[in-house]
Structure formats: structure tokens, C-alpha cells
Write a protein that holds these residues in place. Structure first.
Motif, PDB file in Angstrom:
ATOM      1  N   LYS A 168      39.536  36.273  55.247  1.00 35.30           N
ATOM      2  CA  LYS A 168      39.070  35.948  56.594  1.00 35.30           C
ATOM      3  C   LYS A 168      37.833  36.780  56.955  1.00 35.30           C
ATOM      4  O   LYS A 168      37.614  37.109  58.105  1.00 35.30           O
ATOM      5  CB  LYS A 168      40.183  36.213  57.607  1.00 35.30           C
ATOM      6  CG  LYS A 168      41.410  35.331  57.428  1.00 35.30           C
ATOM      7  CD  LYS A 168      42.466  35.657  58.469  1.00 35.30           C
ATOM      8  CE  LYS A 168      43.697  34.771  58.286  1.00 35.30           C
ATOM      9  NZ  LYS A 168      44.759  35.087  59.288  1.00 35.30           N
ATOM     10  N   THR A 209      39.995  36.712  44.754  1.00 38.32           N
ATOM     11  CA  THR A 209      40.582  36.685  46.094  1.00 38.32           C
ATOM     12  C   THR A 209      40.481  38.018  46.820  1.00 38.32           C
ATOM     13  O   THR A 209      40.865  38.112  47.979  1.00 38.32           O
ATOM     14  CB  THR A 209      42.068  36.286  46.010  1.00 38.32           C
ATOM     15  OG1 THR A 209      42.775  37.255  45.215  1.00 38.32           O
ATOM     16  CG2 THR A 209      42.228  34.915  45.381  1.00 38.32           C
ATOM     17  N   ASN A 215      46.764  45.519  46.845  1.00 39.49           N
ATOM     18  CA  ASN A 215      47.642  44.354  46.821  1.00 39.49           C
ATOM     19  C   ASN A 215      48.145  43.973  48.208  1.00 39.49           C
ATOM     20  O   ASN A 215      48.964  43.063  48.351  1.00 39.49           O
ATOM     21  CB  ASN A 215      48.828  44.592  45.886  1.00 39.49           C
ATOM     22  CG  ASN A 215      49.635  45.835  46.281  1.00 39.49           C
ATOM     23  OD1 ASN A 215      49.335  46.501  47.281  1.00 39.49           O
ATOM     24  ND2 ASN A 215      50.661  46.148  45.503  1.00 39.49           N
ATOM     25  N   ASP A 216      47.663  44.669  49.233  1.00 45.12           N
ATOM     26  CA  ASP A 216      48.049  44.352  50.600  1.00 45.12           C
ATOM     27  C   ASP A 216      47.401  43.037  51.037  1.00 45.12           C
ATOM     28  O   ASP A 216      46.330  42.669  50.570  1.00 45.12           O
ATOM     29  CB  ASP A 216      47.643  45.490  51.541  1.00 45.12           C
ATOM     30  CG  ASP A 216      48.294  45.378  52.898  1.00 45.12           C
ATOM     31  OD1 ASP A 216      47.772  44.613  53.737  1.00 45.12           O
ATOM     32  OD2 ASP A 216      49.318  46.049  53.136  1.00 45.12           O
ATOM     33  N   GLU A 217      48.064  42.355  51.950  1.00 46.97           N
ATOM     34  CA  GLU A 217      47.552  41.061  52.416  1.00 46.97           C
ATOM     35  C   GLU A 217      46.179  41.184  53.063  1.00 46.97           C
ATOM     36  O   GLU A 217      45.354  40.266  52.985  1.00 46.97           O
ATOM     37  CB  GLU A 217      48.535  40.460  53.425  1.00 46.97           C
ATOM     38  CG  GLU A 217      48.101  39.091  53.953  1.00 46.97           C
ATOM     39  CD  GLU A 217      49.008  38.584  55.051  1.00 46.97           C
ATOM     40  OE1 GLU A 217      48.731  37.491  55.575  1.00 46.97           O
ATOM     41  OE2 GLU A 217      49.968  39.301  55.388  1.00 46.97           O
ATOM     42  N   ILE A 218      45.910  42.320  53.682  1.00 43.24           N
ATOM     43  CA  ILE A 218      44.640  42.510  54.375  1.00 43.24           C
ATOM     44  C   ILE A 218      43.460  42.473  53.400  1.00 43.24           C
ATOM     45  O   ILE A 218      42.326  42.191  53.796  1.00 43.24           O
ATOM     46  CB  ILE A 218      44.666  43.851  55.149  1.00 43.24           C
ATOM     47  CG1 ILE A 218      43.574  43.862  56.214  1.00 43.24           C
ATOM     48  CG2 ILE A 218      44.467  45.028  54.229  1.00 43.24           C
ATOM     49  CD1 ILE A 218      43.625  45.096  57.084  1.00 43.24           C
ATOM     50  N   CYS A 219      43.725  42.724  52.122  1.00 42.99           N
ATOM     51  CA  CYS A 219      42.666  42.693  51.106  1.00 42.99           C
ATOM     52  C   CYS A 219      42.532  41.327  50.448  1.00 42.99           C
ATOM     53  O   CYS A 219      41.645  41.136  49.605  1.00 42.99           O
ATOM     54  CB  CYS A 219      42.938  43.747  50.030  1.00 42.99           C
ATOM     55  SG  CYS A 219      42.990  45.444  50.642  1.00 42.99           S
ATOM     56  N   HIS A 220      43.379  40.365  50.840  1.00 40.16           N
ATOM     57  CA  HIS A 220      43.373  39.056  50.184  1.00 40.16           C
ATOM     58  C   HIS A 220      43.382  37.886  51.157  1.00 40.16           C
ATOM     59  O   HIS A 220      43.426  36.737  50.696  1.00 40.16           O
ATOM     60  CB  HIS A 220      44.588  38.927  49.260  1.00 40.16           C
ATOM     61  CG  HIS A 220      44.582  39.870  48.091  1.00 40.16           C
ATOM     62  ND1 HIS A 220      44.002  39.564  46.875  1.00 40.16           N
ATOM     63  CD2 HIS A 220      45.077  41.124  47.959  1.00 40.16           C
ATOM     64  CE1 HIS A 220      44.153  40.578  46.049  1.00 40.16           C
ATOM     65  NE2 HIS A 220      44.799  41.546  46.673  1.00 40.16           N
ATOM     66  N   ASN A 221      43.347  38.114  52.468  1.00 39.57           N
ATOM     67  CA  ASN A 221      43.462  36.990  53.397  1.00 39.57           C
ATOM     68  C   ASN A 221      42.186  36.153  53.482  1.00 39.57           C
ATOM     69  O   ASN A 221      42.186  35.071  54.054  1.00 39.57           O
ATOM     70  CB  ASN A 221      43.872  37.475  54.793  1.00 39.57           C
ATOM     71  CG  ASN A 221      42.864  38.443  55.399  1.00 39.57           C
ATOM     72  OD1 ASN A 221      41.701  38.480  55.003  1.00 39.57           O
ATOM     73  ND2 ASN A 221      43.321  39.235  56.347  1.00 39.57           N
TER      74      ASN A 221
END
Length: 488
Positions: free
Chosen positions: A279, A406, A271-277
Motif C-alpha cells: 500500500k 512483494t 515477514n510482518d504484514e506491514i512489509c508486504h501489504n
């Protein structure tokens, strides 16, 4: 005439007909009421199956849902894998070590991997050595192993190989020490494991193999499927719909592989942002053929490096030689920057293929999404230069678009560092102690059971008997009794 109509027989018939009509009406009303009370009409089929489907056509969404229901009913690894790999059709070939320059962006897009260069996960910063390990002793063991191999093979390291480039008139010469760098790495790798296994049971019980072939196949969004040769008839004004996802297959050989019975801890929460950004890549949706990729018939297999039934089914660490001739060709012909890209793509692809194959051996697939992330580590080395990499597989549903899914996979890779500057007068000059500690952390990081969760929730029994292991050779010992005559 009136007397005839009023005869008793006609009157009785008229009354009887009226009674029968009333009875029929009463029965029909009663039956209709009963049907209304016990009616069980089939539910109205929704436009999309449950879940998130993004911009996918409803027809294709139900196609994937039907496949999911079929494969979910299978509770055995072999049955699930056979279902996914059944049939012969052409797939896109994914090159883990791509000799085409500047292909890292393409590799990241096809694997949906966000790459962080220059560092490892923060988890490694919190690792520390316990009292059972002496840094100076481990350094001495590794140094002596390297010096021993350098002395034994110093004449062989002087040999050269010739690479010919058709775009250049002169010959390209470089040191051909690929095989000997493998021996160099295997020597200190084996000696280090011997010392560590005496102090750690998980290392003692682990499996180590050389020349391990890993392979996996997956479907990726963004690549239109090929139009069939015989286009089906469609109504006038209608368009033939093609799914915007295609199947890929990749395989390559790892020089050394260390496996354990429990997985590595997750490097970052899903659920960390790094797994959903999202990029992971800025490349547009190109046909892979434009980038020099090809389709073909291949024998699709999921090979994580072990057979079904192995007790050590989690890849802990993989070793790859940096002195691969293909890597050297890219560096010499195209420049060091493209050579570094090829190295990072090689490390990332190794982690991706390894974790995807592991996930399928535990019952997960493109239809049944992961319930926890798969993690692994990779070291690229020629015995002197090292690139350390960590990979976390967060999703297998790469056939969905970014709106529907995502999640993205994540890869960390350090810059290339030298373990020592040079070998001179029987000593290693400029030994890198910090790099040695990072390497040791990759060996000593503790596997875990992921807080007790079921590691194979889609399988009834993911530990088949040894007799079910494919390709296993069973040796039977035959004992014979011999009788000898005693001499007189």
C-alpha cells in the motif's frame, strides 16, 4: 564366365569384404554404447532463471541474471560499485526536496516506501532510560544551550528575506533564520553528545560530521526505458521490447550525521504484514516528465557520508534543518498542507538514500538482495519545531514488479511538535518534556550485531587498509636534526 567368378582370388576378396563389414558394424555398436554410457549433454535452458520474475519477459530476466552472476563474482566493494556505475547514460533525477506541490505520492512510489504518519515504531515504546541518565540534567543542558543561542542571535533572527512568486503580484516575506537555526541545533546537539558520550561507549566511539552529502542510484519498475535514437531493425510484425524499469539518482546534503560501528535494530520483522501489504502508493504508472521530473547525465555515486574503510559505517541519526528556503517557499506559496507533505517527503528521502548507500558499501545491490533490513533515523528541526522519522529498507530489487517482489520499504514520521512554545524574558515557556524524551530515545537506542549474522556476506574483506581509502590524504612527518654551536 562362371569359372572366372569362382576363382579363388575372388572368393577370398568376397570373404574379406564381409569380415570387414562385420567388424565395422561391431565397432560402431561398441562406440555407440560407450557414448551412451559417458554422454554429458548440456542441460535444457529453462524459460526463466531461478527466482521470481513476475510479468517480465524471459529475455530481460536472463539479462538481469547474467548481470547478477558477473557482479556476484566480484568480492570487493569498489569493484561492485564500479560495475554498477560504469558507463555514461541519462538517468531520472530524483529530488529529495521537491519544490513541486503534492509530490509525496510520487516519492513513495519511486522509493516503494509505505509511510506511517503520526507515530514511531513500537520499538521506541519499550525503550527506557537507565540509572546513568538524569532527565532533569539533560533538559537543563538543552534548555541552556537554546537560551544561549537565542540571546546571541536575537537581532539576526529579526532579519527577513524576500521570496518572489511569479504567480502573485506582491512580495512574500518570511524570517530568514536558516543558517542560525543550524547553529542553534548544532549547539545543543554538541552539548548533548558531550554528556551522553561520557556514559555510553558506543556514543563516545561514534563519528559526527556536518554538511554530509549522501547519494545513491537505483532502478525502479513502472517507468519504461526510453526508445533508442536509432531503433534496431526488427522482423516485420514484431514489436521492439523495452524494459519497464528505469534508473533513478538522488542526492542531497544532511546538516549533521551521527554514525556508529553497529547497525540499529530492525524496527519490524521483514515477514510482518506491514512489509508486504503493498500500500505504498496508489499512483498510476506515469512518465516522470509529466510530473515535472527530468532526465540527465550525472556522475552516479554511492555516498553514505563516509569513505570506504571507515569503522563507523552505519548511519545512526541525521539532522535536517526545517528552515530550508525551498521548504519555506512551498509552505508560503502553496499552503501549509503542501509544506507538511514536502517535510515528510524530505525525511523519507533522507532515510531511503542513506540506507541504500549504506547497503552498497556493505556489498548489497540491485542484483544481490538484502539479507537483513537497514534502518536509520532522521530529525527535521528548526530548533523549535521537530519532526521525528525512522526508516527501514527491506529491499533493493525495486526493478521487479509487485508480483515478483512483494517486499516494500517502511517509513515512520511523527507530526510536527514544538519543543517549547516561546522564548520570553530569558526563559523557555511551555517546554515539551514528552518530545524531549522521544529525541533522547533516538540518541540512546542501542545498536546491535543483528544476532551475530554476517553483515557483509557478499564481500571477502569489507575492511580495506587505510591506503585504499579513495581521496585520503596521507601526511608524512619529516624530522630534521639541528645542530647549534655552543657559545664560547
Amino acid at each position: 564366365m562362371a569359372a572366372l567368378m569362382c576363382r579363388p582370388s575372388n572368393i577370398f576378396k568376397t570373404i574379406r569384404f564381409a569380415q570387414l563389414g562385420h567388424l565395422r558394424n561391431t565397432q560402431s555398436v561398441t562406440v555407440q554404447d560407450q557414448y551412451d554410457e559417458d554422454a554429458h549433454y548440456p542441460p535444457i535452458k529453462p524459460k526463466f532463471p531461478p527466482g521470481s520474475w513476475g510479468e517480465m519477459e524471459p529475455l530481460f530476466a536472463w539479462f538481469w541474471e547474467n548481470d547478477r552472476e558477473k557482479i556476484s563474482a566480484l568480492r570487493n566493494v569498489k569493484d561492485k560499485v564500479d560495475y554498477i556505475t560504469k558507463g555514461d547514460h541519462k538517468v531520472w533525477k530524483y529530488n529529495s526536496l521537491d519544490t513541486t506541490p503534492d509530490m509525496l505520492e510520487y516519492q513513495r512510489k519511486i522509493t516503494k516506501t509505505y509511510m506511517i504518519r503520526g507515530s514511531l515504531p513500537a520499538l521506541y515504546d519499550d525503550l527506557s532510560f537507565d540509572d546513568h541518565f538524569d532527565d532533569s540534567l539533560l533538559k537543563k543542558i538543552i534548555s541552556e544551550s537554546i537560551i544561549q543561542e537565542l540571546e546571541l542571535n536575537r537581532e539576526r533572527f529579526k532579519k527577513h528575506a524576500i521570496l518572489r512568486d511569479h504567480n502573485r503580484p506582491h512580495r512574500l516575506v518570511h524570517r530568514y533564520d536558516y543558517e542560525h537555526s543550524n547553529v542553534l541545533s548544532l549547539n545543543w546537539f554538541s552539548n548533548l553528545l558531550g554528556v551522553l558520550s561520557a556514559r555510553r561507549k558506543d556514543i563516545f566511539d561514534s563519528h559526527v560530521d556536518t554538511d554530509v552529502k549522501i547519494s545513491a542510484c537505483w532502478s525502479r519498475h513502472g517507468v519504461l526505458r526510453k526508445m533508442p535514437r536509432r531503433k534496431p531493425r526488427i522482423a516485420k510484425g514484431k514489436e521492439y521490447l523495452r524494459q519497464n524499469n528505469s534508473e533513478f539518482y538522488g542526492e542531497h546534503t544532511v546538516d549533521f550525521q551521527l554514525r556508529k560501528s553497529k547497525p540499529l535494530p530492525e524496527f519490524v520483522p521483514t515477514n510482518d504484514e506491514i512489509c508486504h501489504n503493498l500500500k505504498y502508493s496508489s499512483m498510476e504508472d506515469y512518465n516522470p516528465r509529466v510530473l515535472g521530473q527530468f532526465r540527465g547525465l550525472v556522475d552516479r555515486k554511492f555516498r553514505p557520508g563516509y569513505n570506504i574503510g571507515s569503522t563507523n559505517e552505519f548511519n545512526h541519526l541525521s539532522f535536517i534543518s526545517l528552515k530550508n528556503p525551498k521548504l519555506k517557499r512551498i509552505e508560503i506559496t502553496c499552503g501549509e498542507s503542501y509544506g507538511r507533505q514536502a517535510n515528510y517527503g524530505y525525511a523519507m528521502s533522507t532515510g531511503f538514500l542513506s540506507t541504500v548507500a549504506q547497503a552498497h558499501m556493505l556489498g548489497f545491490n540491485m542484483h544481490e538482495e538484502l539479507t537483513y533490513p537497514f534502518t536509520t533515523q532522521t530529525i527535521l528541526t528548526d530548533g523549535q519545531n521537530f519532526i521525528l522519522s525512522a526508516y527501514q529498507l527491506n529491499t533493493l530489487q525495486l526493478w521487479k514488479d509487485d508480483k515478483a517482489n512483494t517486499l516494500q520499504n517502511v517509513c515512520w514520521a511523527t507530526e510536527s511538535e514544538k519543543l517549547y512554545e516561546e522564548y520570553k524574558d530569558g526563559e523557555l515557556v511551555g517546554f515539551n518534556d514528552n518530545l524531549l524524551k522521544q529525541i533522547l530515545k533516538m540518541f540512546l537506542i542501542q545498536p546491535c550485531d543483528r544476532n551475530g549474522i554476517d553483515l557483509a556476506p557478499n564481500l571477502t574483506d569489507h575492511k580495506p587498509s587505510p591506503l585504499d581509502i579513495p581521496g585520503k590524504i596521507i601526511y608524512r612527518t619529516v624530522e630534521e636534526d639541528f645542530k647549534y654551536d655552543k657559545g664560547s
